[in-house]
Design an enzyme around this catalytic site. Structure first.
Site, PDB file in Angstrom:
ATOM      1  N   LYS A  13       0.960  -1.117  -0.014  1.00 23.13           N
ATOM      2  CA  LYS A  13       0.059   0.095   0.262  1.00 23.13           C
ATOM      3  C   LYS A  13       0.771   1.230  -0.176  1.00 23.13           C
ATOM      4  O   LYS A  13       0.709   2.105  -0.834  1.00 23.13           O
ATOM      5  CB  LYS A  13      -0.850   0.128   1.187  1.00 23.13           C
ATOM      6  N   ARG A  88      -9.238   1.283   9.322  1.00 16.34           N
ATOM      7  CA  ARG A  88      -8.696  -0.016   9.434  1.00 16.34           C
ATOM      8  C   ARG A  88      -9.615  -0.733  10.136  1.00 16.34           C
ATOM      9  O   ARG A  88      -9.422  -1.871  10.244  1.00 16.34           O
ATOM     10  CB  ARG A  88      -7.407   0.060  10.207  1.00 16.34           C
ATOM     11  N   ARG A 127      11.454  -6.420   4.077  1.00 17.22           N
ATOM     12  CA  ARG A 127      11.376  -4.727   4.047  1.00 17.22           C
ATOM     13  C   ARG A 127      12.544  -4.400   4.893  1.00 17.22           C
ATOM     14  O   ARG A 127      12.790  -4.617   6.041  1.00 17.22           O
ATOM     15  CB  ARG A 127      10.016  -4.520   4.667  1.00 17.22           C
ATOM     16  N   ARG A 160      11.878  -2.577  10.468  1.00 21.29           N
ATOM     17  CA  ARG A 160      10.749  -2.007  11.493  1.00 21.29           C
ATOM     18  C   ARG A 160      10.655  -2.969  12.516  1.00 21.29           C
ATOM     19  O   ARG A 160      10.632  -4.307  12.391  1.00 21.29           O
ATOM     20  CB  ARG A 160       9.596  -1.947  10.883  1.00 21.29           C
ATOM     21  N   ARG A 171      -0.503  -9.007  13.481  1.00 17.57           N
ATOM     22  CA  ARG A 171      -0.873  -8.087  12.378  1.00 17.57           C
ATOM     23  C   ARG A 171      -1.793  -8.660  11.151  1.00 17.57           C
ATOM     24  O   ARG A 171      -2.772  -8.142  10.940  1.00 17.57           O
ATOM     25  CB  ARG A 171       0.462  -7.561  11.659  1.00 17.57           C
TER      26      ARG A 171
HETATM   27  P1  AP5 Z   1       5.043  -1.722   1.764  1.00 13.88           P
HETATM   28  O1  AP5 Z   1       4.702  -0.705   0.632  1.00 13.88           O
HETATM   29  O2  AP5 Z   1       5.742  -1.132   2.819  1.00 13.88           O
HETATM   30  O3  AP5 Z   1       3.570  -2.405   2.335  1.00 13.88           O
HETATM   31  P2  AP5 Z   1       2.339  -1.754   3.039  1.00 13.88           P
HETATM   32  O4  AP5 Z   1       1.154  -2.429   2.528  1.00 13.88           O
HETATM   33  O5  AP5 Z   1       2.462  -0.232   3.081  1.00 13.88           O
HETATM   34  O6  AP5 Z   1       2.792  -2.129   4.399  1.00 13.88           O
HETATM   35  P3  AP5 Z   1       2.654  -1.591   5.882  1.00 13.88           P
HETATM   36  O7  AP5 Z   1       3.502  -2.798   6.903  1.00 13.88           O
HETATM   37  O8  AP5 Z   1       3.368  -0.308   5.895  1.00 13.88           O
HETATM   38  O9  AP5 Z   1       1.363  -1.819   6.265  1.00 13.88           O
HETATM   39  P4  AP5 Z   1       0.680  -1.910   7.567  1.00 13.88           P
HETATM   40  O10 AP5 Z   1      -0.747  -1.711   7.232  1.00 13.88           O
HETATM   41  O11 AP5 Z   1       0.654  -2.894   8.663  1.00 13.88           O
HETATM   42  O12 AP5 Z   1       1.358  -0.821   8.448  1.00 13.88           O
HETATM   43  P5  AP5 Z   1       1.330   0.971   8.813  1.00 13.88           P
HETATM   44  O13 AP5 Z   1       2.486   1.572   8.760  1.00 13.88           O
HETATM   45  O14 AP5 Z   1      -0.114   1.342   8.162  1.00 13.88           O
HETATM   46  O15 AP5 Z   1       5.535  -2.846   1.127  1.00 13.88           O
HETATM   47  C1  AP5 Z   1       6.381  -4.133   2.021  1.00 13.88           C
HETATM   48  C2  AP5 Z   1       7.454  -4.620   1.409  1.00 13.88           C
HETATM   49  O16 AP5 Z   1       7.184  -5.216   0.255  1.00 13.88           O
HETATM   50  C3  AP5 Z   1       8.514  -3.582   0.941  1.00 13.88           C
HETATM   51  O17 AP5 Z   1       9.628  -4.189   1.417  1.00 13.88           O
HETATM   52  C4  AP5 Z   1       8.341  -3.134  -0.491  1.00 13.88           C
HETATM   53  O18 AP5 Z   1       9.431  -2.639  -0.966  1.00 13.88           O
HETATM   54  C5  AP5 Z   1       7.814  -4.731  -0.971  1.00 13.88           C
HETATM   55  N1  AP5 Z   1       6.747  -4.737  -1.999  1.00 13.88           N
HETATM   56  C6  AP5 Z   1       5.681  -3.624  -2.113  1.00 13.88           C
HETATM   57  N2  AP5 Z   1       4.907  -4.199  -3.185  1.00 13.88           N
HETATM   58  C7  AP5 Z   1       5.428  -5.176  -3.824  1.00 13.88           C
HETATM   59  C8  AP5 Z   1       5.103  -5.969  -4.832  1.00 13.88           C
HETATM   60  N3  AP5 Z   1       4.124  -5.874  -5.651  1.00 13.88           N
HETATM   61  N4  AP5 Z   1       6.268  -7.126  -5.134  1.00 13.88           N
HETATM   62  C9  AP5 Z   1       7.487  -7.216  -4.391  1.00 13.88           C
HETATM   63  N5  AP5 Z   1       7.707  -6.543  -3.364  1.00 13.88           N
HETATM   64  C10 AP5 Z   1       6.659  -5.490  -3.097  1.00 13.88           C
HETATM   65  O19 AP5 Z   1       0.732   0.594  10.130  1.00 13.88           O
HETATM   66  C11 AP5 Z   1       1.625   0.067  11.368  1.00 13.88           C
HETATM   67  C12 AP5 Z   1       0.874   0.058  12.616  1.00 13.88           C
HETATM   68  O20 AP5 Z   1       0.482   1.362  13.075  1.00 13.88           O
HETATM   69  C13 AP5 Z   1      -0.401  -0.762  12.521  1.00 13.88           C
HETATM   70  O21 AP5 Z   1       0.109  -2.387  12.953  1.00 13.88           O
HETATM   71  C14 AP5 Z   1      -0.949  -0.263  13.919  1.00 13.88           C
HETATM   72  O22 AP5 Z   1      -0.487  -0.611  14.874  1.00 13.88           O
HETATM   73  C15 AP5 Z   1      -1.053   1.337  13.493  1.00 13.88           C
HETATM   74  N6  AP5 Z   1      -1.837   1.773  13.137  1.00 13.88           N
HETATM   75  C16 AP5 Z   1      -1.704   2.390  11.724  1.00 13.88           C
HETATM   76  N7  AP5 Z   1      -2.836   2.836  11.170  1.00 13.88           N
HETATM   77  C17 AP5 Z   1      -3.700   2.476  11.919  1.00 13.88           C
HETATM   78  C18 AP5 Z   1      -5.409   2.697  12.064  1.00 13.88           C
HETATM   79  N8  AP5 Z   1      -5.813   3.311  11.088  1.00 13.88           N
HETATM   80  N9  AP5 Z   1      -5.784   2.247  13.172  1.00 13.88           N
HETATM   81  C19 AP5 Z   1      -5.274   1.702  14.233  1.00 13.88           C
HETATM   82  N10 AP5 Z   1      -3.906   1.552  14.250  1.00 13.88           N
HETATM   83  C20 AP5 Z   1      -3.052   1.835  13.234  1.00 13.88           C
END
Ligand code: AP5
Ligand code: ZN
Length: 217
Positions: A13, A88, A127, A160, A171
């Site tokens: 994402k 979420r 990652r 991370r 997660r």
């Molecule tokens: P990446 O683009 O980093 O993936 P992502 O979907 O953005 O993953 P996140 O881990 O950031 O999502 P998340 O929703 O768990 O975390 P967030 O930071 O929002 O890609 C992943 C890897 O794959 C990278 O290495 C990339 O290079 C590679 N890649 C990407 N696309 C690819 C492809 N097509 N092919 C191959 N490789 C690829 O949230 C973190 C924490 O914050 C949550 O767990 C929660 O505790 C809190 N939080 C955030 N938002 C909320 C909310 N709304 N409510 C409550 N808690 C929240």
């Protein structure tokens, strides 16, 4: 253009939203990035959020909705946004709809990127992120020019804390239980479009560009 990108943790994402931001000059808003930035500056909200993030749990809705409202005090997002990682759960989705309705703003599309859990685990475990500028890399699929060094600012990359195998499992469980119902919420609202996230980064991007090309904005 007002877009929400949904999908399991690690599906890509953030990678996709950053590409759209660069291409269309529309702000990418990631609640995860906001929490991490607040933590880096020792902000009390960031410190509280970290307790949950490091365990792979959702940060409580009250805190999350509050940081979203705060983000909307900055004018750039009034003209369009790409939300990533919010809403979420259904309660957040309802709060967000209410917030947007009060301002007469409408989401144009909700892009749901998905793939199987195995792929997620592989992406998250490989990652690496830049602690300075937040850029994201992958040790196999998205390598920096110099191993383990950020292309933008030559900072050493880190993993991370929530990308450890045990936390990834939490997660994913929370995603299936709490976030998947949001897909149905937006499907019912007629806004949902599915994207197959199992291919490479370019493949996902091509599908998303096609969806955006079909929008009237
Ligand atoms: P990446 O683009 O980093 O993936 P992502 O979907 O953005 O993953 P996140 O881990 O950031 O999502 P998340 O929703 O768990 O975390 P967030 O930071 O929002 O890609 C992943 C890897 O794959 C990278 O290495 C990339 O290079 C590679 N890649 C990407 N696309 C690819 C492809 N097509 N092919 C191959 N490789 C690829 O949230 C973190 C924490 O914050 C949550 O767990 C929660 O505790 C809190 N939080 C955030 N938002 C909320 C909310 N709304 N409510 C409550 N808690 C929240
Ligand atoms: Zn960097």
């Amino acid at each position: 253009m007002r877009i929400i990108i949904m999908g399991p943790p690690g599906v890509g994402k953030g990678t996709e939203a950053s590409m759209l931001e660069a291409q269309f000059n529309i702000p990418h808003v990631s609640t995860g990035d906001i929490f991490r930035a607040l933590f880096r500056t020792d902000d009390p909200i960031g410190i509280e959020a970290r307790e949950y993030i490091d365990k792979g749990l959702l940060v409580p809705d009250e805190l999350t909705n509050r940081i979203v409202e705060t983000r909307f005090r900055t004018e750039d997002v009034h003209h369009g946004f790409i939300f990533d990682g919010y809403p979420r759960n259904v309660a957040q989705a309802e709060a967000f709809t209410k917030f947007l309705n009060e301002r007469n703003w409408k989401v144009d599309t909700v892009i749901n990127v998905d793939t199987k859990d195995e792929t997620i685990i592989e992406r998250l475990s490989g990652r690496r992120v830049c602690p300075k500028c937040g850029a994201t890399y992958h040790i196999v699929s998205n390598k920096p020019r110099i191993e383990n060094i950020c292309d933008n600012d030559q900072t050493e990359l880190i993993q991370r804390k929530d990308d450890k195998p045990e936390t990834i499992k939490n997660r994913l469980e929370i995603y299936h239980r709490e976030t998947k119902p949001v897909i149905e919420y937006y499907r019912k609202a007629g806004l949902l479009v599915n994207v197959d996230g199992s291919g490479d980064i370019e493949n996902t991007h091509r599908q998303v560009l096609k969806i955006i090309g079909d929008l009237k904005w």
